[in-house]
Design an enzyme around this catalytic site. Sequence first.
Site, PDB file in Angstrom:
ATOM      1  N   SER A 243       0.859  -1.174   0.000  1.00  0.00           N
ATOM      2  CA  SER A 243       0.000   0.000   0.000  1.00  0.00           C
ATOM      3  C   SER A 243       0.895   1.224   0.000  1.00  0.00           C
ATOM      4  O   SER A 243       2.053   1.154   0.419  1.00  0.00           O
ATOM      5  CB  SER A 243      -0.879  -0.007   1.263  1.00  0.00           C
TER       6      SER A 243
ATOM      7  N   TYR B 165      -1.917  -0.506  10.848  1.00  0.00           N
ATOM      8  CA  TYR B 165      -1.927  -0.909   9.431  1.00  0.00           C
ATOM      9  C   TYR B 165      -0.695  -0.365   8.711  1.00  0.00           C
ATOM     10  O   TYR B 165      -0.022  -1.085   7.965  1.00  0.00           O
ATOM     11  CB  TYR B 165      -3.209  -0.400   8.777  1.00  0.00           C
TER      12      TYR B 165
END
Length: 269
Positions: A151, A164
């Site tokens: 990501s 995260y």
Amino acid sequence: MSAPADQALAGRHALVTGGARGIGLACASALLARGAQVTLLGRGRDSLQAAVAGLSASEPTAHGRAGFVPADIADMASVQAAFEQAARQFGPIHILVNNAGQATSQPFARTDAKLWRDMMAVNLDGTFHCMQAALPGMLAAGWGRIINVASTAGLIGYAYVSAYVAAKHGVIGLTRSVALEVARKGITVNAVCPGYTETDIVRDAVANIVAKTGMSEDQARAKLAERNPQGRLVQPSEVADAVAWLALPSASSINGQAISVDGGEVMTG
């Protein structure tokens, strides 16, 4: 002479985690279209079965075949058993796409040990487990592709998703380290780093913004899209095309990279 574009991965077996929907399903479709045999891995048997049925109906029979294995990537024993089952179905795994992921939003001060552990278990531990399960077969074959769907959160910071972000930074560090270890063994290890993409994770983020701010759904989506200089959300097929390219024999010189698919949100160099 090189193989036709739609058969460039003929004879290769690809396993895609989180393959029943979103980016994972798009990756499976892109790999099938290039001739690979593809195994979808995930926790939900029914959703995996439906995804395989959809792929089989949409892809020409001249392309690869699709199957599935259920597993919890946070559990090493579950992963090992699933990889062995996949190998029995389609042969050794040559291409691993670590796509399964999960994001939970919480201010750092309210990020407890369980949330932290849950984010690590799926996003980082799961990637580690699957790489460990796939690498021996790739080393034996002298050829392999590992593509970790990380990501942009693995390259920069985002507020309210610290666990995260930390996990995705770990994925990119793991990618770079293992890439160096296997660089002379016919195996490449790379990461693809999507920005905000039209997936369940973004739909959950939109719902969270709506609940906490009172914005409309359209306003919340526009707020996320603002981060992309192109002013839009990335589409799963765009991420899948980058993944499929990294899987090709012609991408053999691309190793240890973290490639952003984000419209220019993150610029490094």
